[in-house]
Enzyme design. Structure first.
Site, PDB file in Angstrom:
ATOM      1  CG  HIS A 413      -1.664   1.300   1.389  1.00 18.55           C
ATOM      2  ND1 HIS A 413      -1.204   2.308   2.225  1.00 18.55           N
ATOM      3  CD2 HIS A 413      -2.798   1.774   0.825  1.00 18.55           C
ATOM      4  CE1 HIS A 413      -2.039   3.333   2.161  1.00 18.55           C
ATOM      5  NE2 HIS A 413      -3.012   3.033   1.329  1.00 18.55           N
ATOM      6  CG  HIS A 448      -3.318  -8.745  -6.750  1.00 20.46           C
ATOM      7  ND1 HIS A 448      -2.969  -7.428  -6.538  1.00 20.46           N
ATOM      8  CD2 HIS A 448      -3.268  -9.339  -5.524  1.00 20.46           C
ATOM      9  CE1 HIS A 448      -2.728  -7.232  -5.254  1.00 20.46           C
ATOM     10  NE2 HIS A 448      -2.901  -8.374  -4.619  1.00 20.46           N
TER      11      HIS A 448
END
Length: 539
Positions: A413, A448
């Protein structure tokens, strides 16, 4: 006179004197008071009133002082508790100053679970319960192995098959690290030459653009070469996943290093900075490449020593977590889906397969978090004496998806925030939060899906759609939720969602093994084959 007569006379006289005194008192009651008596009486009343008032004032003052003391004690306790946990949340300011977002502040602090397990006995008991449950599941797996195969597998078969080409993994990792060192050498050449050029020279723009072009070529090649290596050598999914995760980690670190240090090179003026070179030393670069962070700084807060027992304990926990995850796959996932496509389609059996995957899927999800972000990262941080162990926050208490995404994986993040969101908000599309957020979700969802797709060697964009589509929408749908039901919904969606992802990806993986091709062109790659296995049965 005898004694009796004398006594009777004395009693009679005393009685007469008492009668006279009573009569005098009664007369005084009916007579008006004199001025002196009035003054005396008034002064006594005033004293009594003043004493009563003094008593009330004293009680009020004591009460106020007690309330102040209690308030200060409570505030002190709250301040202690706030300061105790503030270290987990003050890594960067949330305030936007003008058009510039603040930077991350590193500090020495433990991971949240480390402190909680040391300080809260109840959480330690909960941890013991989880260990007990995992032990029971391991025994269950052992009994099932012995009953079906006559031997104990306990996940080791999956580990052996998954890493039977581990030498390829080591070889590719070493090559990627050597390429990274080559980037540092090229960066040093560019920086040293640029600092010698005159700021007004036209050669600077040509020099900068040429090296920028080479850096973009390097990033593209760094994405292509490892993935091609995986496909050519037919690496099993676990080995491929290790290479791809290391590939993205190194790529993000290189981008962070260049993005963080280039501005100081561009703004460098030798006549005003005492000829001090702004080029980071090789030791700084090398430490950053192994440090458990992907936000670059020349220096990080460090601990005083390495606690080797701490390192050994966390590596041991990591090995146990890895064993539990492989046991879940070997005991629940693989037997459930390995025959997918070989039997006629049955809706009831499909639903049963999904619900059989929810429990192991949630265990794999939690074990993945604990194994990677707690045990592995803490062990590596201790080896490097890296002080800031804020790899995650209390994501399990989140009531909104926005907070969950910010606290689940702080390491990734931070990189997305400081190198994607911050650049979009400040430079590319100034002051447009929506575009910055969309860019973060798009890049995160793409990579991802990239890891899952090349690890399993298939294209089934479930993660791309759920994370980049549904997950992005839930950020806005749940952002105003403050009730406990938000946390219940979060956990419900995470548990069912993890089972859903494992279910569909397992179906597609075994469908490509068991089901024949329907197309001999690009359509076979982009169309999920699990949708075509039972196409004839559904007609």
């Amino acid at each position: 006179m005898d004694s009796k007569e004398i006594n009777d006379g004395l009693h009679q006289r005393i009685k007469q004197e008492k009668t006279i005194e009573v009569n005098k008192v009664n007369e005084d009651k009916h007579q008006p008071l004199s001025n002196e008596k009035i003054k005396t009486t008034m002064s006594v009343e005033e004293v009594r009133e003043q004493m009563q008032k003094l008593r009330e004032d004293t009680i009020n003052q004591v009460d106020e002082h007690l309330q102040d003391m209690v308030s200060k004690i409570v505030e002190g306790i709250q301040c202690i508790e706030t300061n105790k946990y503030e270290k987990y949340y003050n890594d960067k300011k949330k305030v936007v100053e003008g058009d510039v977002l603040s930077e991350k502040e590193f500090q020495v602090r433990n991971s949240m679970l480390t402190d909680l397990c040391n300080e809260v006995n109840h959480l330690r008991a909960l941890s013991n319960i989880c260990v007990t449950v995992l032990f029971i599941l391991t025994v269950n797996t052992a009994v099932d192995d012995y009953a079906t195969t006559g031997s104990l597998q306990l996940g080791f078969t999956t580990l052996k098959l998954g890493f039977n080409k581990f030498s390829y993994v080591v070889s590719m990792w070493l090559k990627m690290m050597m390429f990274s060192i080559g980037v540092y050498i090229a960066y040093t050449v560019w920086a040293q030459k640029r600092m010698k050029l005159s700021p007004k020279s036209n050669k600077i723009k040509i020099w900068d653009n040429s090296w920028l072009f080479l850096f973009i070529i390097y990033q593209i090649a760094f994405l292509i070469v490892p993935s091609k290596f995986i496909m050519e050598n037919n690496l099993p999914p676990p080995s491929a996943c290790v290479i791809l995760m290391e590939q993205l980690r190194i790529l993000m670190k290189i981008h962070a290093f260049v993005r963080s240090t280039v501005p100081s090179i561009i703004s460098y003026k030798s006549h005003t900075e005492n000829n001090k070179s702004p080029i980071p030393g090789f030791s700084n670069f090398l430490y950053f490449m192994f440090a458990p962070t992907i936000v670059y700084r020349d220096n990080y807060p460090r601990t005083k020593e390495i606690r080797w027992r701490f390192v050994a304990w966390h590596f041991f926990q990591f090995s146990m977590v890895l064993h539990v995850m492989t046991s879940m796959f070997e005991r629940w996932v693989i037997p459930t889906y390995k025959n997918y496509g070989l039997e006629p389609f049955n809706l009831q059996k499909f639903i049963l397969r999904y619900f059989n995957t929810v429990l192991p899927g949630s265990i794999i999800f939690i074990c993945g978090f604990y194994g990677l972000l707690h045990t592995w990262m803490n062990a590596c941080a201790e080896l490097l004496r890296f002080g800031d162990r804020l790899f995650y926050k209390d994501w399990w208490n989140s009531v909104t998806y926005a907070r969950y995404y910010r606290t689940w994986n702080v390491v990734v993040h931070d990189w997305l925030y400081f190198y994607i969101y911050k650049d979009f908000y400040e430079n590319i599309v100034p002051r447009n939060k929506l575009v910055a957020i969309c860019s973060v979700f798009f890049i995160s969802a793409i990579f991802h899906e990239y890891i899952i797709g090349f690890s399993l060697r298939l294209f089934c964009p479930i993660m791309l759609l759920t994370f980049g589509g549904l997950g992005f929408g839930l950020v806005f749908l749940t952002r105003r939720n403050t009730s406990i039901f938000g946390n219940i919904f979060l956990w419900f969606s995470l548990i069912t969602g993890s089972g859903f992802l494992i279910c569909l990806y397992s179906m597609e993986y075994f469908a490509r093994i068991n089901c024949p091709k329907r197309y001999d062109n690009i359509y076979d790659l982009i169309i999920p084959r699990f949708l075509l296995c039972y196409e004839d049965d559904m007609r």
